[in-house]
Scaffold this motif. Structure first.
Motif, PDB file in Angstrom:
ATOM      1  N   ALA A 142     -67.587  49.593  37.876  1.00 12.95           N
ATOM      2  CA  ALA A 142     -66.977  49.726  36.555  1.00 12.95           C
ATOM      3  C   ALA A 142     -67.772  48.957  35.513  1.00 12.95           C
ATOM      4  O   ALA A 142     -67.926  49.413  34.371  1.00 12.95           O
ATOM      5  N   GLY A 143     -68.295  47.803  35.896  1.00 17.78           N
ATOM      6  CA  GLY A 143     -69.129  47.033  34.967  1.00 17.78           C
ATOM      7  C   GLY A 143     -70.377  47.797  34.565  1.00 17.78           C
ATOM      8  O   GLY A 143     -70.775  47.794  33.396  1.00 17.78           O
ATOM      9  N   ARG A 144     -71.024  48.454  35.522  1.00 20.89           N
ATOM     10  CA  ARG A 144     -72.197  49.272  35.195  1.00 20.89           C
ATOM     11  C   ARG A 144     -71.808  50.423  34.280  1.00 20.89           C
ATOM     12  O   ARG A 144     -72.544  50.782  33.356  1.00 20.89           O
ATOM     13  N   ALA A 145     -70.637  51.004  34.539  1.00 22.49           N
ATOM     14  CA  ALA A 145     -70.177  52.102  33.694  1.00 22.49           C
ATOM     15  C   ALA A 145     -69.912  51.633  32.272  1.00 22.49           C
ATOM     16  O   ALA A 145     -70.247  52.324  31.304  1.00 22.49           O
ATOM     17  N   LEU A 146     -69.320  50.460  32.122  1.00 19.68           N
ATOM     18  CA  LEU A 146     -69.058  49.926  30.781  1.00 19.68           C
ATOM     19  C   LEU A 146     -70.350  49.801  29.986  1.00 19.68           C
ATOM     20  O   LEU A 146     -70.417  50.173  28.809  1.00 19.68           O
ATOM     21  N   ALA A 147     -71.395  49.275  30.630  1.00 18.80           N
ATOM     22  CA  ALA A 147     -72.679  49.136  29.943  1.00 18.80           C
ATOM     23  C   ALA A 147     -73.242  50.501  29.578  1.00 18.80           C
ATOM     24  O   ALA A 147     -73.728  50.712  28.459  1.00 18.80           O
ATOM     25  N   ALA A 148     -73.186  51.446  30.509  1.00 21.09           N
ATOM     26  CA  ALA A 148     -73.744  52.775  30.265  1.00 21.09           C
ATOM     27  C   ALA A 148     -72.970  53.532  29.198  1.00 21.09           C
ATOM     28  O   ALA A 148     -73.543  54.341  28.453  1.00 21.09           O
ATOM     29  N   LEU A 149     -71.678  53.278  29.104  1.00 21.09           N
ATOM     30  CA  LEU A 149     -70.833  53.970  28.127  1.00 21.09           C
ATOM     31  C   LEU A 149     -70.897  53.331  26.743  1.00 21.09           C
ATOM     32  O   LEU A 149     -70.236  53.791  25.815  1.00 21.09           O
ATOM     33  N   GLY A 150     -71.700  52.281  26.604  1.00 21.89           N
ATOM     34  CA  GLY A 150     -71.886  51.674  25.290  1.00 21.89           C
ATOM     35  C   GLY A 150     -70.949  50.526  24.981  1.00 21.89           C
ATOM     36  O   GLY A 150     -70.776  50.174  23.813  1.00 21.89           O
ATOM     37  N   ALA A 151     -70.367  49.912  26.029  1.00 14.96           N
ATOM     38  CA  ALA A 151     -69.456  48.787  25.809  1.00 14.96           C
ATOM     39  C   ALA A 151     -69.873  47.583  26.649  1.00 14.96           C
ATOM     40  O   ALA A 151     -69.068  47.036  27.408  1.00 14.96           O
ATOM     41  N   PRO A 152     -71.117  47.129  26.527  1.00 18.39           N
ATOM     42  CA  PRO A 152     -71.551  45.982  27.337  1.00 18.39           C
ATOM     43  C   PRO A 152     -70.771  44.714  27.034  1.00 18.39           C
ATOM     44  O   PRO A 152     -70.648  43.841  27.890  1.00 18.39           O
ATOM     45  N   GLU A 153     -70.228  44.620  25.828  1.00 18.81           N
ATOM     46  CA  GLU A 153     -69.472  43.420  25.476  1.00 18.81           C
ATOM     47  C   GLU A 153     -68.195  43.295  26.301  1.00 18.81           C
ATOM     48  O   GLU A 153     -67.707  42.186  26.549  1.00 18.81           O
ATOM     49  N   VAL A 154     -67.636  44.422  26.727  1.00 16.46           N
ATOM     50  CA  VAL A 154     -66.459  44.374  27.596  1.00 16.46           C
ATOM     51  C   VAL A 154     -66.856  43.799  28.952  1.00 16.46           C
ATOM     52  O   VAL A 154     -66.130  42.993  29.543  1.00 16.46           O
ATOM     53  N   LEU A 155     -68.014  44.186  29.442  1.00 16.73           N
ATOM     54  CA  LEU A 155     -68.514  43.645  30.703  1.00 16.73           C
ATOM     55  C   LEU A 155     -68.783  42.154  30.595  1.00 16.73           C
ATOM     56  O   LEU A 155     -68.323  41.363  31.439  1.00 16.73           O
ATOM     57  N   THR A 156     -69.520  41.728  29.590  1.00 17.03           N
ATOM     58  CA  THR A 156     -69.908  40.317  29.517  1.00 17.03           C
ATOM     59  C   THR A 156     -68.710  39.394  29.296  1.00 17.03           C
ATOM     60  O   THR A 156     -68.711  38.253  29.756  1.00 17.03           O
ATOM     61  N   SER A 157     -67.679  39.888  28.643  1.00 13.70           N
ATOM     62  CA  SER A 157     -66.486  39.064  28.459  1.00 13.70           C
ATOM     63  C   SER A 157     -65.623  39.028  29.721  1.00 13.70           C
ATOM     64  O   SER A 157     -64.755  38.154  29.865  1.00 13.70           O
ATOM     65  N   TRP A 158     -65.854  39.946  30.636  1.00 13.90           N
ATOM     66  CA  TRP A 158     -65.086  40.062  31.877  1.00 13.90           C
ATOM     67  C   TRP A 158     -65.703  39.244  33.009  1.00 13.90           C
ATOM     68  O   TRP A 158     -65.022  38.843  33.952  1.00 13.90           O
ATOM     69  N   VAL A 159     -67.011  38.976  32.922  1.00 15.00           N
ATOM     70  CA  VAL A 159     -67.756  38.401  34.040  1.00 15.00           C
ATOM     71  C   VAL A 159     -67.211  37.041  34.468  1.00 15.00           C
ATOM     72  O   VAL A 159     -67.146  36.732  35.664  1.00 15.00           O
ATOM     73  N   GLU A 160     -66.795  36.209  33.528  1.00 15.01           N
ATOM     74  CA  GLU A 160     -66.335  34.870  33.893  1.00 15.01           C
ATOM     75  C   GLU A 160     -65.117  34.954  34.808  1.00 15.01           C
ATOM     76  O   GLU A 160     -65.022  34.217  35.806  1.00 15.01           O
ATOM     77  N   GLY A 161     -64.190  35.849  34.497  1.00 23.35           N
ATOM     78  CA  GLY A 161     -63.020  36.023  35.360  1.00 23.35           C
ATOM     79  C   GLY A 161     -63.390  36.558  36.725  1.00 23.35           C
ATOM     80  O   GLY A 161     -62.859  36.111  37.750  1.00 23.35           O
ATOM     81  N   LEU A 162     -64.315  37.506  36.762  1.00 28.03           N
ATOM     82  CA  LEU A 162     -64.766  38.052  38.037  1.00 28.03           C
ATOM     83  C   LEU A 162     -65.424  36.969  38.889  1.00 28.03           C
ATOM     84  O   LEU A 162     -65.279  36.965  40.121  1.00 28.03           O
ATOM     85  N   SER A 163     -66.150  36.048  38.239  1.00 25.37           N
ATOM     86  CA  SER A 163     -66.829  34.996  38.994  1.00 25.37           C
ATOM     87  C   SER A 163     -65.828  34.087  39.708  1.00 25.37           C
ATOM     88  O   SER A 163     -66.133  33.554  40.784  1.00 25.37           O
ATOM     89  N   ARG A 164     -64.647  33.911  39.150  1.00 24.49           N
ATOM     90  CA  ARG A 164     -63.631  33.089  39.825  1.00 24.49           C
ATOM     91  C   ARG A 164     -63.158  33.750  41.108  1.00 24.49           C
ATOM     92  O   ARG A 164     -62.817  33.071  42.082  1.00 24.49           O
ATOM     93  N   THR A 165     -63.134  35.064  41.114  1.00 22.77           N
ATOM     94  CA  THR A 165     -62.744  35.788  42.325  1.00 22.77           C
ATOM     95  C   THR A 165     -63.782  35.604  43.422  1.00 22.77           C
ATOM     96  O   THR A 165     -63.456  35.565  44.615  1.00 22.77           O
ATOM     97  N   ALA A 166     -65.047  35.454  43.053  1.00 20.24           N
ATOM     98  CA  ALA A 166     -66.119  35.277  44.033  1.00 20.24           C
ATOM     99  C   ALA A 166     -66.070  33.920  44.720  1.00 20.24           C
ATOM    100  O   ALA A 166     -66.766  33.712  45.720  1.00 20.24           O
ATOM    101  N   ASN A 167     -65.258  32.998  44.240  1.00 25.24           N
ATOM    102  CA  ASN A 167     -65.204  31.671  44.845  1.00 25.24           C
ATOM    103  C   ASN A 167     -64.605  31.667  46.250  1.00 25.24           C
ATOM    104  O   ASN A 167     -64.669  30.660  46.952  1.00 25.24           O
ATOM    105  N   GLN A 168     -64.027  32.788  46.673  1.00 20.13           N
ATOM    106  CA  GLN A 168     -63.454  32.880  48.016  1.00 20.13           C
ATOM    107  C   GLN A 168     -64.482  33.308  49.056  1.00 20.13           C
ATOM    108  O   GLN A 168     -64.139  33.556  50.208  1.00 20.13           O
ATOM    109  N   GLY A 169     -65.731  33.397  48.657  1.00 20.54           N
ATOM    110  CA  GLY A 169     -66.767  33.847  49.583  1.00 20.54           C
ATOM    111  C   GLY A 169     -67.082  35.304  49.343  1.00 20.54           C
ATOM    112  O   GLY A 169     -66.811  35.834  48.265  1.00 20.54           O
TER     113      GLY A 169
END
Length: 266
Positions: A142-169
């Motif tokens: 979905a992040g790749r799609a956001l960038a391709a659809l012309g909304a990279p700012e939605v992706l970059t503002s979302w990344v910090e929250g996604l990174s917290r999910t990665a803390n579980q391994g």
């Protein structure tokens, strides 16, 4: 899901992309006739894919054998159509798709595979394909799609929250959205292996996150002839970011947040 059957937008959009890619490879080999045939097939299929779009909704329908069209509010159409044929969509369609994603699928630190407003939202409690969570590849795609659809700012503002999910391994086969199960340390909690969820602790599709970093955040694209280009959105997160040692064939490159590309010794 029980309704995602027969004529679906996602895999047919992928067919368009695949035929275009195969055409470029055939052309590179000097087979111009096959390249022309593949491109013609792709262009013939494209209108049928776009015809599945529901105007103003940001979603597509699944065509049934009896001719009926079932509106489907699943992330797979959003992600695959967005990453394969975004340039063939009108600006209005692209904007509607992004709005649908933000309104019905995106959460602070994960996403729903299926909108809670889809008629099939009670079909199964499995969080990999339902309203209560998502498979690990879906946020990355979905992040790749956001960038391709012309909304990279939605992706970059979302990344910090996604990174917290990665803390579980490693990403699990699915994570819950927090409206279904409370998170852990600010991240979306992995779903368990017990019934009724039957979810593995880790999943090979976690590899989709590498593609998100390379293709969306750093915006790397490689043409059939090996030409490397970069036009990403990672500068919004860190203007000094560098992706080092990216191997393309026998060459190695450093990719800079500015879009600069430096060939290295490897």
């Amino acid at each position: 899901m029980s309704s995602y059957t027969h004529e679906v937008a996602s895999l047919n959009a992928a067919n368009v992309w695949s035929m275009r890619t195969a055409a470029s490879l055939a052309e590179l080999q000097g087979d111009s006739a096959s390249a022309a045939d593949l491109r013609a097939e792709a262009e013939a299929l494209l209108p049928a894919v776009i015809a599945r779009y529901v105007p103003g909704e940001g979603i597509f329908t699944a065509g049934q054998p009896d001719g009926t069209q079932l509106p489907v509010r699943h992330c797979y159409d959003f992600s695959v159509v967005g990453t394969t044929i975004a340039d063939d969509l009108t600006p209005g369609v692209r904007d509607d798709m992004v709005s649908f994603f933000q309104r019905e699928l995106q959460t602070d630190n994960w996403m729903r595979a299926l909108s809670p407003w889809d008629a099939d939202a009670s079909y199964s409690p499995r969080p990999d394909h339902q309203w209560n969570g998502a498979y690990p590849a879906w946020p990355a795609d979905a992040g790749r799609a956001l960038a391709a659809l012309g909304a990279p700012e939605v992706l970059t503002s979302w990344v910090e929250g996604l990174s917290r999910t990665a803390n579980q391994g490693p990403m699990g086969q699915a994570h819950f959205v927090e409206e279904a199960v409370p998170g852990i340390n600010g991240g979306a909690r992995k779903a368990p292996p017990q019934l009724p969820y039957i979810i593995d602790w880790s999943c090979s599709s976690s590899g989709a996150w590498i593609e998100l970093v390379i293709e969306a955040l750093f915006g790397v694209s490689v043409a059939a002839d090996g030409t490397v280009r970069a036009a990403g959105c990672v500068a919004a997160l860190d203007p000094q970011a560098v992706l080092r040692g990216l191997r393309v064939g026998e060459r190695h490159y450093d990719i800079h947040a500015s879009g600069g590309i430096t060939e290295t010794a490897g």
